[in-house]
Design a protein around this motif. Sequence first.
Motif, short mmCIF file in Angstrom:
data_model
loop_
_atom_site.label_atom_id
_atom_site.label_comp_id
_atom_site.label_asym_id
_atom_site.label_seq_id
_atom_site.Cartn_x
_atom_site.Cartn_y
_atom_site.Cartn_z
N GLU A 7 116.28 -96.40 61.87
CA GLU A 7 115.03 -95.70 62.20
C GLU A 7 115.26 -94.19 62.29
O GLU A 7 114.43 -93.41 61.83
CB GLU A 7 114.45 -96.24 63.50
N ARG A 8 116.38 -93.79 62.87
CA ARG A 8 116.71 -92.36 62.95
C ARG A 8 116.87 -91.79 61.55
O ARG A 8 116.35 -90.71 61.24
CB ARG A 8 117.98 -92.14 63.76
N ARG A 11 113.48 -91.42 60.03
CA ARG A 11 112.75 -90.26 60.56
C ARG A 11 113.27 -88.96 59.96
O ARG A 11 112.49 -88.06 59.62
CB ARG A 11 112.83 -90.23 62.08
N GLY A 71 106.37 -90.52 59.81
CA GLY A 71 107.80 -90.72 60.02
C GLY A 71 108.27 -90.34 61.42
O GLY A 71 109.32 -90.77 61.87
N GLY A 72 107.48 -89.55 62.11
CA GLY A 72 107.85 -89.11 63.45
C GLY A 72 107.60 -90.12 64.55
O GLY A 72 108.02 -89.91 65.69
N ARG A 73 106.92 -91.21 64.24
CA ARG A 73 106.60 -92.22 65.24
C ARG A 73 107.30 -93.53 64.94
O ARG A 73 107.33 -93.97 63.79
CB ARG A 73 105.08 -92.45 65.27
N HIS A 74 107.81 -94.15 65.97
CA HIS A 74 108.50 -95.44 65.83
C HIS A 74 107.61 -96.47 65.14
O HIS A 74 108.05 -97.18 64.24
CB HIS A 74 108.93 -95.94 67.21
N VAL A 77 107.13 -95.45 61.14
CA VAL A 77 108.20 -94.95 60.29
C VAL A 77 108.29 -95.73 58.97
O VAL A 77 108.55 -95.15 57.92
CB VAL A 77 109.56 -94.89 61.03
#
Length: 136
Positions: A7-8, A11, A71-74, A77
């Motif tokens: 996920e990181r 992002r 992409g900035g939100r869990h 993404v």
Amino acid sequence: MTRAGLERAGRILTALFGVGFLLLGLRYFADPGALTAEAEVAMPSAKAVMEIRTVYGGMFVGVGLATALLGGRHATVRAALWVLALVAGSVALARLAAIALGQAPDPLFATLLAIEIVGVALAAWILRGLAAGTHP
């Protein structure tokens, strides 16, 4: 790689491409003539300049915002990675088709194609990893 790591990575990738799309869009909206110098796109009329502003400006700004903001939100993404993969993948396929039709790529064309292919490959790899880590 762990789910959190994927996920990181997603992002970061969507932020990079989102900002890239956004900056390109703002640039070509503000200075459509830059496209003439870089890609030899002719703008013989005010209508042509308007088209460059709307497509290269407006659309790229929209794609950039969608990619970066999603992409900035869990929770979104994956959607951002799909936006990136579909947009960059479509452009890369069109570039490859242009080459197949006999147009020789110049250094700018080849560089953009490489960036698009890498972006699509990374987005697909991350999406696959996230899907594999999802259990019903």
